[in-house]
Design an enzyme around this catalytic site. Sequence first.
Site, short mmCIF file in Angstrom:
data_model
loop_
_atom_site.label_atom_id
_atom_site.label_comp_id
_atom_site.label_asym_id
_atom_site.label_seq_id
_atom_site.Cartn_x
_atom_site.Cartn_y
_atom_site.Cartn_z
N TYR A 94 0.83 -1.21 0.00
CA TYR A 94 0.00 0.00 0.00
C TYR A 94 0.87 1.27 0.00
O TYR A 94 0.37 2.35 0.24
CB TYR A 94 -0.92 0.01 1.22
N ASP A 153 -1.14 -11.54 8.62
CA ASP A 153 -0.38 -12.46 7.77
C ASP A 153 1.12 -12.25 7.90
O ASP A 153 1.89 -13.20 7.90
CB ASP A 153 -0.79 -12.28 6.30
N HIS A 392 4.39 -6.59 -4.97
CA HIS A 392 2.95 -6.85 -4.97
C HIS A 392 2.20 -5.62 -4.51
O HIS A 392 2.74 -4.74 -3.83
CB HIS A 392 2.60 -8.03 -4.05
N TYR A 473 -11.40 -1.19 1.58
CA TYR A 473 -11.33 -0.83 3.01
C TYR A 473 -10.02 -0.11 3.29
O TYR A 473 -9.86 0.47 4.36
CB TYR A 473 -11.46 -2.09 3.88
N ARG A 474 -9.10 -0.08 2.35
CA ARG A 474 -7.73 0.40 2.59
C ARG A 474 -7.10 0.57 1.23
O ARG A 474 -7.52 -0.09 0.28
CB ARG A 474 -7.04 -0.71 3.37
#
Length: 525
Positions: A94, A153, A392, A473-474
């Site tokens: 992100y 995770d 990613h 959500y993010r």
Amino acid sequence: MTTGTAALLPPGVSEASFSRARQRFAAAVGPENVQVGDALGSYRDPYSFSPAGTFEPSAAVTPASVQEVQAVVAIAHEFGIPLWTVSIGRNDGYGGAAPRVAGSVVLALHRMNRVLEVDDDCGYAVVEPGVRFSDLYDHLRAIGSSLWASVPDLSWGSVMGNTLERGFGYTPHGDHSAVQCGMEVVLADGRVVRTGMGAMTGNNAWALYKGGFGPSFDGLFHQSNLGVVTKIGVWLMPQPEQVAVFMAKAPEERQLGQVVDTLRPLLLDGTIQSNCVVGNALAIASMISERQTWYDGPGPMPDPAVEALTRGLDIGWWNARCAVYGTEDLVAARTKVIGKAFDRVPGLELVTRTYPGDATDADVHPADRAQMGVPSTDLIRMAGWRGGEPAHTDFSLVCPPRGRDVVAQMRLVRARVEEYGFDYAGGFTMFPHHAIALALISFDRSDRQQVDGVAELLPHLVDDAAARGYAPYRSHLAEMDHIAAQYDVNDHALMRLTETIKDALDPAGILSPGKQGIWPAHLRR
Ligand code: ADP
């Protein structure tokens, strides 16, 4: 100070002025705790797909106490320098620790890394920003506490950052922002506020009762740029006598809706006590194997190769993982109910592993660690799925936890992701009242076409989702404005409310400008 000339300046700040500001930061936190130039590596987006420099910091400052945070905020005000607050700064996928506004100074709080309190009777801890999930786990073990903290995770990030971003783990306390209680915040004007019961001298329920007396403020500082959070309370669960972890493997792609509709009532009535991750075969394969073992062509992996992969790895097309906790009797009773429910899904294989609550890390199957609260970083292997330079990004939509919504979202995301040549490695993490869809978009950063593909794909996904009434959500820094703009009810009244609060608390716009699309008045478009 790791000095030298800063490669970049904060917006509107001259080189001479920034040099003076850096001297002042160095005097406040120690010269070795101000970084510029080459020392900024860990404050850049590790998986950037944006044009070079878009989210580049000018410096990083790492205070070690609340007083030092206050000093840094005051200096930033004096020189008009935007700060970008992170805890550990591993919000990878992100944007990592990188700021929304190029030239911001990263305010990195990893040196404030104490677990301040653990209460075994009532089940909570109070932590500073630099406490990673793995640190909290080690601390609880070291002091002989039997409490369990939920882990996400990847446990190399902070409890604080993940909680404030509304991240999640996989025990009954997996909804991290929901189990946060009580906070200490440094405001833009330097005031230190404690929320809830913590606002009262000597009160002993700060981390136990969210309310206090009057309005609740903790939520103002989740996914927010209204303050710098320096302490949070988090609830912990007692070590259970026993845990059963379930893995339900559904063989066919078209069974997603049925799996989800089987799980929802069990989550809603509390039979299943953890959230439930429903991941497709590619999501699992990317965490435990190499892509070229199954397919080495360009573009998305064709279905026959995915089918071969499910057989090779002995997994389903959809794989649901969840857990139940408690005494032996309770675990046995819940296990029976879950087994009966899954019997109704044709061809589904249910694997159950039972552990004593005090199982050691070595006893726990690697795939069950998160349900057992054991930290791990195994999942990051998926970043290397496309070979080359591993990278990613994640696209994560909120979804009603209902078969037809889940299937609609999956089709929509899969089609777009594949259109851009990526594999749809994804799934849904189901909570009782919502699900979070996750598309793990692995790419090779040394491949220009893939990098540009990610940059083009994300805005399409946001638009596709919005057209169907869905939103993330993010998000990655690059999509924050775009997503915020979808919240348009009554002419964007919610953003106007947020801006009113931003203007009152941080009129100079020093704290994380642009975070979640929230801009100070002088930068508003
Ligand atoms: P992690 O610790 O998991 O690596 P980060 O430190 O990258 O997570 O934090 C994720 C995001 O959460 C940051 O980009 C920032 O917006 C927000 N955040 C993190 N720590 C704080 C804090 N102490 N105060 C306010 N916001 C924070």
